[in-house]
Write a protein that holds these residues in place. Sequence first.
Motif, PDB file in Angstrom:
ATOM      1  N   GLY A 493      -5.208  10.364  18.609  1.00  0.00           N
ATOM      2  CA  GLY A 493      -5.040  11.701  18.061  1.00  0.00           C
ATOM      3  C   GLY A 493      -4.477  11.738  16.657  1.00  0.00           C
ATOM      4  N   THR A 494      -4.187  10.568  16.075  1.00  0.00           N
ATOM      5  CA  THR A 494      -3.670  10.514  14.707  1.00  0.00           C
ATOM      6  C   THR A 494      -4.748   9.997  13.762  1.00  0.00           C
ATOM      7  OG1 THR A 494      -2.824   8.233  14.771  1.00  0.00           O
ATOM      8  CG2 THR A 494      -1.392   9.963  15.645  1.00  0.00           C
ATOM      9  N   ALA A 495      -4.455  10.111  12.477  1.00  0.00           N
ATOM     10  CA  ALA A 495      -5.354   9.568  11.456  1.00  0.00           C
ATOM     11  C   ALA A 495      -4.505   9.049  10.301  1.00  0.00           C
ATOM     12  CB  ALA A 495      -6.324  10.632  10.952  1.00  0.00           C
ATOM     13  N   VAL A 496      -5.001   8.029   9.620  1.00  0.00           N
ATOM     14  CA  VAL A 496      -4.320   7.533   8.425  1.00  0.00           C
ATOM     15  C   VAL A 496      -5.250   7.707   7.225  1.00  0.00           C
ATOM     16  CG1 VAL A 496      -2.773   5.917   9.580  1.00  0.00           C
ATOM     17  CG2 VAL A 496      -5.059   5.160   8.926  1.00  0.00           C
ATOM     18  N   PHE A 497      -4.630   7.847   6.052  1.00  0.00           N
ATOM     19  CA  PHE A 497      -5.391   8.111   4.824  1.00  0.00           C
ATOM     20  C   PHE A 497      -4.765   7.339   3.671  1.00  0.00           C
ATOM     21  CE2 PHE A 497      -5.691  10.619   0.875  1.00  0.00           C
ATOM     22  CZ  PHE A 497      -7.071  10.657   0.698  1.00  0.00           C
ATOM     23  N   TRP A 498      -5.635   6.765   2.822  1.00  0.00           N
ATOM     24  CA  TRP A 498      -5.152   6.128   1.594  1.00  0.00           C
ATOM     25  C   TRP A 498      -6.257   6.175   0.537  1.00  0.00           C
ATOM     26  CZ3 TRP A 498      -6.483   3.196   5.945  1.00  0.00           C
ATOM     27  CH2 TRP A 498      -7.530   2.290   5.782  1.00  0.00           C
ATOM     28  N   TYR A 499      -5.821   6.105  -0.721  1.00  0.00           N
ATOM     29  CA  TYR A 499      -6.764   6.043  -1.837  1.00  0.00           C
ATOM     30  C   TYR A 499      -7.112   4.585  -2.114  1.00  0.00           C
ATOM     31  CZ  TYR A 499      -6.455  10.951  -3.193  1.00  0.00           C
ATOM     32  OH  TYR A 499      -6.562  12.323  -3.216  1.00  0.00           O
TER      33      TYR A 499
END
Length: 547
Positions: A493-499
Amino acid sequence: MTHSRIFGRPFQKLLGSLLRLCGGHRGHQAAGCQMTDLLYTEKGLVTSLKEYIRQEENRLEQVKEWADKLDSLTITATQDPEGFLGHPVNAFKLMKRLNSEWADLESLVLKDTANGFISNLTAQRQFFPTDEDQTGAAKALLRLQDTYQLSANTISNGDLPGVVHKSRMTVADCFELGKIAYSEADYYHTELWMAQALTQLDEGEESTIDKVSVMDYLNYAIYQQGELERALELTKRMLKLDPNHQRANGNLKYFEFQLEKQRKAEAEKKEQEDKKREKKVLDKREAQRKRSKDPLPERKKYEMLCRGEGVKLTPRRQSRLFCRYFDNNRNPQLLLAPVKQEDEWDRPRIVRYHDIISDSEIKTVKEMAKPRLKRATVHDPIMGKLTTAHYRVSKSAWLSGYEHSTIEKINQRIEDITGLEMDTAEELQVANYGVGGQYEPHFDFGRKDEPDAFKELGTGNRIATWLFYMSDVSAGGATVFPDVGAAVWPKKGTAVFWYNLFASGEGDYSTRHAACPVLVGNKWVSNKWIHERGQEFRRPCEMSENE
């Protein structure tokens, strides 16, 4: 905010799921739903077999014992197929049974006119795994053993953290695994598994595999690793059991000759070594000093992070990581319901969003993806197109927003949170990591030496990565960043984000990352690769290269 790591959760995040066959073409790393189908196929075969036994019970007692054993196993397995197959030993033994042991049984039954059972078995054989499938499952076990530093005894006893369906390996299972390693000239693992098979035989386990056969492989593996004295001692033990063993008798003479030759050479060098001892000590100290300055190889760092070791986050840096409610500068979609944002890492900045995808959305995504899953691909910088690679072992499928309103909502949610344009992003990729499934260290963006990267898309480089975790993982399966010592654990149910790119458009090489092998459980993820085009006003370019 917590940043628990693998051993901070009593080893609860270690080992990974074995082969998960979920549709698509079958290969040696075939992956979950097909594996579940195989369990039901096997259960059907057992039912057919028991019917045949009832007809000729007196004459086929040996076959009946086989059926009773598998009947119990398949009843347990089909009550919780995914959980059962989440144990790597169960998946390996299923492949072994269907590829090898059922074939042996077929030969036995063919001695009689068991037309009903044989016709059923023959009809089902087209769905059975191949030698390549069985070898792939074995290699996955060996990969898990190395990554998570598990002893052969631990795996054989089924002592994996978080498992529900504990399964012990027999002497025959260990012997088969050792033979597969031997066929690959992998003498290190050959020794480990032949030694385990021999230990279980010494402990009194009954098996059709005899000690001499095991020792024959073990002896050669030890010799190939240069341990002549151990090889000689094992040869002598073999000859006590079988004095007429032709190869052992030949090896005895050869090993004795080689050891004597080795001792003479060592004696001749001893005097010279004594004279140079002082210089050697100095050289050794200098070598150690140099080694202490050398960085760990990437593979070592990757495996350490997978085990929860070597995470490089000092208390001072940890104190700068926070949790918050985030509305992306008062985005209208987030004003009344801001999302929960957690800082996972500072450089590169990695953030996690909690409760960002619902169970019903996950169910829809998985149902859409399952029929399309096939061996995952990577971008080939030379060919300029997607291709399969040995370092990425998973099954994947691509889903478009126009296919279902749920996918469209997910895409819009990512856009609202990141502020980035989704029209030029790639489709949502769904991946299921199976038997030792992993993705070794890689970059998501195209480097300067890859001028044609993503050229066919016409949307520029991959500016950012969004990664949903659609399942919890009992052990293993972390996303790790070896260059900076970061590890992010799956949480449903989570998500991770990076550039992936700096605002200048230059690649951020610290984002090199990898997916650790899943050891126990079933890992489902989906990701969105966001591209440069369309972001000109959403993320303006900076003049400084690393901004």
